[in-house]
Motif scaffolding. Structure first.
Motif, mmCIF file in Angstrom:
data_model
loop_
_atom_site.group_PDB
_atom_site.id
_atom_site.type_symbol
_atom_site.label_atom_id
_atom_site.label_comp_id
_atom_site.label_asym_id
_atom_site.label_seq_id
_atom_site.Cartn_x
_atom_site.Cartn_y
_atom_site.Cartn_z
ATOM 1 N N UNK A 13 4.451 -63.302 20.295
ATOM 2 C CA UNK A 13 4.239 -62.859 18.923
ATOM 3 C C UNK A 13 5.342 -63.338 17.996
ATOM 4 N N UNK A 14 6.589 -63.291 18.457
ATOM 5 C CA UNK A 14 7.704 -63.769 17.633
ATOM 6 C C UNK A 14 7.578 -65.265 17.371
ATOM 7 N N UNK A 15 7.169 -66.016 18.375
ATOM 8 C CA UNK A 15 6.959 -67.461 18.201
ATOM 9 C C UNK A 15 5.922 -67.726 17.118
ATOM 10 N N UNK A 16 4.804 -66.997 17.185
ATOM 11 C CA UNK A 16 3.680 -67.258 16.288
ATOM 12 C C UNK A 16 3.833 -66.621 14.914
ATOM 13 N N UNK A 17 4.668 -65.603 14.790
ATOM 14 C CA UNK A 17 4.869 -64.963 13.481
ATOM 15 C C UNK A 17 6.140 -65.483 12.811
ATOM 16 N N UNK A 75 -1.675 -77.298 -0.518
ATOM 17 C CA UNK A 75 -2.267 -75.967 -0.692
ATOM 18 C C UNK A 75 -3.201 -75.582 0.455
ATOM 19 N N UNK A 76 -3.949 -76.556 0.950
ATOM 20 C CA UNK A 76 -4.871 -76.280 2.057
ATOM 21 C C UNK A 76 -4.117 -75.895 3.319
ATOM 22 N N UNK A 77 -3.060 -76.635 3.627
ATOM 23 C CA UNK A 77 -2.262 -76.324 4.815
ATOM 24 C C UNK A 77 -1.574 -74.970 4.653
ATOM 25 N N UNK A 78 -1.067 -74.691 3.471
ATOM 26 C CA UNK A 78 -0.458 -73.385 3.217
ATOM 27 C C UNK A 78 -1.441 -72.254 3.487
ATOM 28 N N UNK A 79 -2.659 -72.433 2.993
ATOM 29 C CA UNK A 79 -3.686 -71.404 3.177
ATOM 30 C C UNK A 79 -4.007 -71.208 4.657
ATOM 31 N N UNK A 80 -4.088 -72.301 5.402
ATOM 32 C CA UNK A 80 -4.395 -72.214 6.827
ATOM 33 C C UNK A 80 -3.271 -71.510 7.594
ATOM 34 N N UNK A 81 -2.031 -71.886 7.298
ATOM 35 C CA UNK A 81 -0.898 -71.287 8.010
ATOM 36 C C UNK A 81 -0.757 -69.803 7.666
ATOM 37 N N UNK A 82 -0.943 -69.470 6.381
ATOM 38 C CA UNK A 82 -0.830 -68.068 5.974
ATOM 39 C C UNK A 82 -1.936 -67.223 6.592
ATOM 40 N N UNK A 83 -3.144 -67.752 6.604
ATOM 41 C CA UNK A 83 -4.266 -67.029 7.212
ATOM 42 C C UNK A 83 -4.023 -66.821 8.694
ATOM 43 N N UNK A 139 3.641 -59.997 5.937
ATOM 44 C CA UNK A 139 2.319 -60.622 5.934
ATOM 45 C C UNK A 139 1.717 -60.679 4.542
ATOM 46 N N UNK A 140 1.892 -59.608 3.764
ATOM 47 C CA UNK A 140 1.372 -59.581 2.404
ATOM 48 C C UNK A 140 2.030 -60.630 1.519
ATOM 49 N N UNK A 141 3.351 -60.751 1.615
ATOM 50 C CA UNK A 141 4.070 -61.759 0.828
ATOM 51 C C UNK A 141 3.671 -63.174 1.238
ATOM 52 N N UNK A 142 3.504 -63.368 2.528
ATOM 53 C CA UNK A 142 3.108 -64.684 3.042
ATOM 54 C C UNK A 142 1.740 -65.073 2.479
ATOM 55 N N UNK A 143 0.794 -64.168 2.558
ATOM 56 C CA UNK A 143 -0.554 -64.443 2.059
ATOM 57 C C UNK A 143 -0.539 -64.657 0.545
ATOM 58 N N UNK A 144 0.228 -63.836 -0.158
ATOM 59 C CA UNK A 144 0.312 -63.955 -1.611
ATOM 60 C C UNK A 144 0.896 -65.307 -2.011
ATOM 61 N N UNK A 145 1.912 -65.757 -1.270
ATOM 62 C CA UNK A 145 2.553 -67.034 -1.599
ATOM 63 C C UNK A 145 1.585 -68.199 -1.468
#
Length: 284
Positions: free
Chosen positions: A154-158, A176-184, A236-242
Motif C-alpha cells: 500500500x505504501x508503494x502504491x500510495x 492532463x490525461x496522465x495526471x487524471x489516470x494516476x490520481x484516479x 486522496x482528496x487533494x490528489x484528486x482535486x489537483x
C-alpha cells in the motif's frame, strides 16, 4: 516512545516510497521521446528517490546499534530474511544509481537505458518482496498475516506513486490525461486500503494470546489509527482535486506536494502503529 523501532519506521516507509516513485517515473520515461525537453529535468529529479534510499539505509543502521554491523547482517544471505532484505535493497540502490548516472550523462543508448529501467524496476519489486518476508514471523500474530502485504505494498502504491506524480508535475513531464489516470488510480488504492484496514482492525481485535490481546494494543494506538485514516482521506482528496480541478501547473504541483506531505505523515504514523502492535504468542 509512542512509536517503537523509529529507525525501521523511517527506513521501510522511505524505501517503499522510493520504489513506487521510481517505477512511476521509469514508466513515464519509457514513454517519452528521447529528445523531449522535459526528460533531463525528470531524470535529474530522481535524485530525490536516491536521497530517500540513502536516508532510509542510514536510519536502518541505527536499529543495529552500529553502522558496521550492517556488514555482519549479510552473513546469512539466502537463509536470513534480514540478510536478503539488505542485499536486495542494496542491489536496487546500486543498480538504480548506475542507471541514473548513465541516463543523466547520456552514456548509453535509448535501448539500453530502457532495459536498465526495467531491470531496476524488477530489482525494486524483489526488494519489496524480501522486505515483506522479514515480517512474516509465525510467533507475531499481527505481522504473520496477508495484511502485512497490504501494509507494505500500500505504501508503494500510495506514497510512492504520489511522489512520482509530484515529480512529474514539478518537471513538466506529464499530461492532463496522465495526471487524471494516476490520481484516479491513487484514490482507488486509498479507498481499498481504508476498507482493508477496517477488516484488519477487526482481525487484530480478535487475536488473543496467553497474556495479551489485540484489542488492548489497538486501544493504545486508537488515536494514531484514526489520525492516519483521516490523513489518507485528505491526501486522496487533494490528489484528486489537483488532477481534475486545477488548470495551472503551479497549482497542481502545490496541491500534489501538500498531498504527498500529508500522505507521507500518514504512512509514518501507520508504520509506527505496525511496529507498536508487535507482540508474540508466548509469554514475552
Amino acid at each position: 516512545m509512542l512509536y517503537p523501532e523509529l529507525p525501521l519506521v523511517v527506513f521501510t516507509v522511505l524505501a517503499q516510497t522510493a520504489v513506487g516513485g521510481y517505477i512511476t517515473m521509469a514508466g513515464r520515461l519509457s514513454q517519452m521521446d528521447s529528445i523531449a525537453k522535459q526528460r533531463q529535468p525528470l531524470v535529474l529529479s530522481m535524485f530525490i528517490l536516491w536521497a530517500f534510499m540513502a536516508i532510509g539505509f542510514a536510519a536502518s543502521t541505527m536499529h543495529l546499534g552500529s553502522p558496521l554491523r550492517a556488514f555482519n547482517a549479510l552473513n546469512r544471505v539466502g537463509y536470513s530474511g534480514l540478510s536478503n532484505e539488505i542485499l536486495t535493497g542494496s542491489l536496487f540502490f546500486a543498480l538504480g544509481g548506475i542507471y541514473w548516472l548513465a541516463e543523466l550523462f547520456k552514456i548509453a543508448n535509448a535501448h539500453l537505458l530502457k532495459i536498465a529501467r526495467l531491470v531496476v524496476s524488477i530489482a525494486g519489486v524483489i526488494f519489496m518482496a524480501a522486505m515483506i518476508k522479514v515480517y512474516l514471523i509465525n510467533t507475531v500474530p499481527v505481522w504473520d498475516s496477508s495484511f502485512t502485504y497490504v501494509e507494505f505494498i500500500g505504501t508503494v502504491l500510495m506514497s510512492g506513486v504520489l511522489l512520482g506524480y509530484v515529480l512529474l508535475n514539478l518537471t513538466g513531464a506529464t499530461t492532463p490525461t496522465l495526471n487524471a489516470k494516476l490520481a484516479t488510480f491513487g484514490v482507488v488504492i486509498i479507498s481499498l486500503h481504508l476498507v482493508i484496514t477496517a477488516w484488519q482492525l477487526v482481525n487484530i481485535a480478535e487475536i488473543t494470546t496467553s497474556i495479551q490481546t489485540g484489542a488492548e494494543h489497538l486501544a493504545i494506538y486508537s488515536g494514531s489509527i484514526i489520525t492516519r485514516l483521516l490523513l489518507l482521506v485528505i491526501a486522496g482528496g487533494l490528489w484528486l482535486f489537483s488532477a481534475f480541478k486545477s488548470s495551472q501547473t503551479t497549482s497542481v504541483t502545490t496541491l500534489s506536494g501538500l498531498a504527498f506531505v500529508i500522505m507521507f505523515a500518514a504512512e509514518i504514523i501507520g508504520r509506527g502503529v505496525f511496529y507498536g502492535l508487535h507482540f508474540t504468542v508466548g509469554l514475552l
